[in-house]
Motif scaffolding. Structure first.
Motif, PDB file in Angstrom:
ATOM      1  N   GLN A   1       0.805  -1.220   0.000  1.00  0.00           N
ATOM      2  CA  GLN A   1       0.000   0.000   0.000  1.00  0.00           C
ATOM      3  C   GLN A   1       0.839   1.273   0.000  1.00  0.00           C
ATOM      4  OE1 GLN A   1      -2.897  -0.260   3.146  1.00  0.00           O
ATOM      5  NE2 GLN A   1      -4.115  -1.689   1.961  1.00  0.00           N
ATOM      6  N   LYS A   2       2.082   1.165  -0.446  1.00  0.00           N
ATOM      7  CA  LYS A   2       2.950   2.350  -0.415  1.00  0.00           C
ATOM      8  C   LYS A   2       2.455   3.451  -1.348  1.00  0.00           C
ATOM      9  CE  LYS A   2       6.331   0.127  -3.334  1.00  0.00           C
ATOM     10  NZ  LYS A   2       7.627  -0.505  -3.326  1.00  0.00           N
ATOM     11  N   ASN A   3       1.752   3.099  -2.422  1.00  0.00           N
ATOM     12  CA  ASN A   3       1.205   4.138  -3.305  1.00  0.00           C
ATOM     13  C   ASN A   3       0.169   4.997  -2.582  1.00  0.00           C
ATOM     14  OD1 ASN A   3       2.773   3.356  -5.452  1.00  0.00           O
ATOM     15  ND2 ASN A   3       1.241   1.939  -6.234  1.00  0.00           N
ATOM     16  N   PHE A   4      -0.449   4.426  -1.579  1.00  0.00           N
ATOM     17  CA  PHE A   4      -1.409   5.167  -0.771  1.00  0.00           C
ATOM     18  C   PHE A   4      -0.760   6.398  -0.143  1.00  0.00           C
ATOM     19  CE2 PHE A   4      -2.454   5.738   3.734  1.00  0.00           C
ATOM     20  CZ  PHE A   4      -3.664   6.379   3.601  1.00  0.00           C
ATOM     21  N   ILE A   5       0.477   6.260   0.308  1.00  0.00           N
ATOM     22  CA  ILE A   5       1.189   7.372   0.940  1.00  0.00           C
ATOM     23  C   ILE A   5       1.351   8.533  -0.037  1.00  0.00           C
ATOM     24  CG2 ILE A   5       3.406   8.086   1.944  1.00  0.00           C
ATOM     25  CD1 ILE A   5       1.729   6.394   3.831  1.00  0.00           C
ATOM     26  N   PHE A   6       1.706   8.234  -1.278  1.00  0.00           N
ATOM     27  CA  PHE A   6       1.868   9.290  -2.277  1.00  0.00           C
ATOM     28  C   PHE A   6       0.550  10.019  -2.525  1.00  0.00           C
ATOM     29  CE2 PHE A   6       5.125   6.097  -3.631  1.00  0.00           C
ATOM     30  CZ  PHE A   6       6.217   6.810  -3.157  1.00  0.00           C
ATOM     31  N   LEU A   7      -0.514   9.268  -2.649  1.00  0.00           N
ATOM     32  CA  LEU A   7      -1.829   9.870  -2.873  1.00  0.00           C
ATOM     33  C   LEU A   7      -2.253  10.694  -1.665  1.00  0.00           C
ATOM     34  CD1 LEU A   7      -4.337  10.191  -4.632  1.00  0.00           C
ATOM     35  CD2 LEU A   7      -5.195   8.048  -3.671  1.00  0.00           C
ATOM     36  N   SER A   8      -2.045  10.160  -0.492  1.00  0.00           N
ATOM     37  CA  SER A   8      -2.424  10.853   0.736  1.00  0.00           C
ATOM     38  C   SER A   8      -1.670  12.181   0.880  1.00  0.00           C
ATOM     39  CB  SER A   8      -2.136   9.948   1.932  1.00  0.00           C
ATOM     40  OG  SER A   8      -2.573  10.530   3.117  1.00  0.00           O
ATOM     41  N   ARG A   9      -0.378  12.158   0.623  1.00  0.00           N
ATOM     42  CA  ARG A   9       0.428  13.383   0.732  1.00  0.00           C
ATOM     43  C   ARG A   9      -0.010  14.421  -0.309  1.00  0.00           C
ATOM     44  NH1 ARG A   9       5.381  13.274   3.388  1.00  0.00           N
ATOM     45  NH2 ARG A   9       6.362  14.475   1.723  1.00  0.00           N
ATOM     46  N   SER A  10      -0.336  13.961  -1.516  1.00  0.00           N
ATOM     47  CA  SER A  10      -0.808  14.887  -2.568  1.00  0.00           C
ATOM     48  C   SER A  10      -2.120  15.539  -2.161  1.00  0.00           C
ATOM     49  CB  SER A  10      -1.002  14.131  -3.886  1.00  0.00           C
ATOM     50  OG  SER A  10       0.218  13.644  -4.348  1.00  0.00           O
ATOM     51  N   LEU A  11      -3.027  14.741  -1.619  1.00  0.00           N
ATOM     52  CA  LEU A  11      -4.319  15.266  -1.184  1.00  0.00           C
ATOM     53  C   LEU A  11      -4.138  16.275  -0.051  1.00  0.00           C
ATOM     54  CD1 LEU A  11      -7.363  14.966  -1.730  1.00  0.00           C
ATOM     55  CD2 LEU A  11      -7.416  13.169  -0.004  1.00  0.00           C
ATOM     56  N   GLN A  12      -3.241  15.994   0.862  1.00  0.00           N
ATOM     57  CA  GLN A  12      -2.982  16.930   1.961  1.00  0.00           C
ATOM     58  C   GLN A  12      -2.420  18.248   1.451  1.00  0.00           C
ATOM     59  OE1 GLN A  12      -0.600  14.205   4.213  1.00  0.00           O
ATOM     60  NE2 GLN A  12      -2.313  13.647   5.548  1.00  0.00           N
ATOM     61  N   ARG A  13      -1.546  18.191   0.464  1.00  0.00           N
ATOM     62  CA  ARG A  13      -1.012  19.431  -0.117  1.00  0.00           C
ATOM     63  C   ARG A  13      -2.125  20.244  -0.784  1.00  0.00           C
ATOM     64  NH1 ARG A  13       3.116  15.972  -2.108  1.00  0.00           N
ATOM     65  NH2 ARG A  13       4.908  16.072  -0.733  1.00  0.00           N
ATOM     66  N   CYS A  14      -3.044  19.559  -1.462  1.00  0.00           N
ATOM     67  CA  CYS A  14      -4.165  20.255  -2.118  1.00  0.00           C
ATOM     68  C   CYS A  14      -5.009  21.033  -1.111  1.00  0.00           C
ATOM     69  CB  CYS A  14      -5.064  19.267  -2.858  1.00  0.00           C
ATOM     70  SG  CYS A  14      -4.316  18.577  -4.339  1.00  0.00           S
ATOM     71  N   TYR A  15      -5.076  20.536   0.111  1.00  0.00           N
ATOM     72  CA  TYR A  15      -5.862  21.201   1.159  1.00  0.00           C
ATOM     73  C   TYR A  15      -4.977  22.051   2.070  1.00  0.00           C
ATOM     74  CZ  TYR A  15     -10.124  18.751  -0.090  1.00  0.00           C
ATOM     75  OH  TYR A  15     -11.244  18.305  -0.753  1.00  0.00           O
ATOM     76  N   HIS A  16      -3.760  22.351   1.611  1.00  0.00           N
ATOM     77  CA  HIS A  16      -2.813  23.217   2.319  1.00  0.00           C
ATOM     78  C   HIS A  16      -2.509  22.706   3.724  1.00  0.00           C
ATOM     79  CE1 HIS A  16      -3.291  25.887  -1.034  1.00  0.00           C
ATOM     80  NE2 HIS A  16      -4.601  25.908  -0.832  1.00  0.00           N
ATOM     81  N   LYS A  17      -2.340  21.407   3.833  1.00  0.00           N
ATOM     82  CA  LYS A  17      -1.960  20.784   5.103  1.00  0.00           C
ATOM     83  C   LYS A  17      -0.540  20.253   4.957  1.00  0.00           C
ATOM     84  CE  LYS A  17      -6.443  19.936   6.708  1.00  0.00           C
ATOM     85  NZ  LYS A  17      -7.030  19.876   7.966  1.00  0.00           N
ATOM     86  N   ASN A  18       0.146  20.125   6.071  1.00  0.00           N
ATOM     87  CA  ASN A  18       1.483  19.534   6.043  1.00  0.00           C
ATOM     88  C   ASN A  18       1.362  18.057   5.683  1.00  0.00           C
ATOM     89  OD1 ASN A  18       2.864  21.849   6.764  1.00  0.00           O
ATOM     90  ND2 ASN A  18       2.608  21.443   8.953  1.00  0.00           N
ATOM     91  N   PRO A  19       2.102  17.622   4.681  1.00  0.00           N
ATOM     92  CA  PRO A  19       2.028  16.202   4.308  1.00  0.00           C
ATOM     93  C   PRO A  19       2.516  15.303   5.443  1.00  0.00           C
ATOM     94  CG  PRO A  19       3.150  17.474   2.621  1.00  0.00           C
ATOM     95  CD  PRO A  19       2.982  18.370   3.802  1.00  0.00           C
ATOM     96  N   GLU A  20       1.830  14.186   5.602  1.00  0.00           N
ATOM     97  CA  GLU A  20       2.204  13.242   6.647  1.00  0.00           C
ATOM     98  C   GLU A  20       3.487  12.505   6.279  1.00  0.00           C
ATOM     99  OE1 GLU A  20      -1.136  10.655   6.707  1.00  0.00           O
ATOM    100  OE2 GLU A  20      -0.602   9.689   4.841  1.00  0.00           O
ATOM    101  N   VAL A  21       4.084  11.900   7.283  1.00  0.00           N
ATOM    102  CA  VAL A  21       5.249  11.048   7.086  1.00  0.00           C
ATOM    103  C   VAL A  21       4.729   9.641   6.831  1.00  0.00           C
ATOM    104  CG1 VAL A  21       7.281  10.047   8.199  1.00  0.00           C
ATOM    105  CG2 VAL A  21       6.689  12.452   8.588  1.00  0.00           C
TER     106      VAL A  21
END
Length: 136
Positions: free
Chosen positions: A32-52
């Motif tokens: 599920q490592k691709n999930f991390i990339f998608l999650s971080r992209s979505l967080q950037r779209c909402y102006h949130k700090n991307p998760e680790v």
């Protein structure tokens, strides 16, 4: 490889869940490592700090395949000590060393093919797991 529609929706809803939860860290299996990339992209779209993202090896189930509820090959923390012991005794030989390294302080290699004490090794693993899960 292009993921299926249902798999894409799964990743998107999981990523949205991380966004809503304001996750700082997300732990996922290798599959599920691709999930991390998608999650971080979505967080950037909402102006949130991307998760680790922390990617760990997939867990082996009691049948030696990837662990999963749908595979019916899990050892649940809510199970009784007797159920856990029974499942450990049913582990394939190849999984014993994996479980010892993952669930105990033992860090060596165990080769059941070369051992004449398979039952004793499984019993020792059962005791270690029981102590880890049920006595803490």
């Amino acid at each position: 490889k292009i993921p299926s529609f249902s798999r894409s929706i799964y990743f998107l809803t999981a990523a949205y869940d991380s966004l809503i939860m304001n996750s700082d860290v997300e732990i996922v299996g290798e599959d599920q490592k691709n999930f991390i990339f998608l999650s971080r992209s979505l967080q950037r779209c909402y102006h949130k700090n991307p998760e680790v993202g922390l990617v760990i090896p997939n867990l082996l189930g009691i049948d030696g395949r990837k662990m999963g509820k749908s595979q019916n090959n899990c050892i649940y923390l809510s199970e009784s000590p007797e159920e856990v012991k029974m499942k450990i005794h049913l582990l394939p030989n190849e999984a014993i060393s994996y479980y010892f390294r993952g669930l105990t302080d033992y860090c060596g290699r165990i080769d059941l093919r070369a051992s004449s004490n398979k039952g004793k090794i499984r019993e020792a693993l059962s005791r270690e797991v029981e102590q880890s899960i049920f006595r803490h």
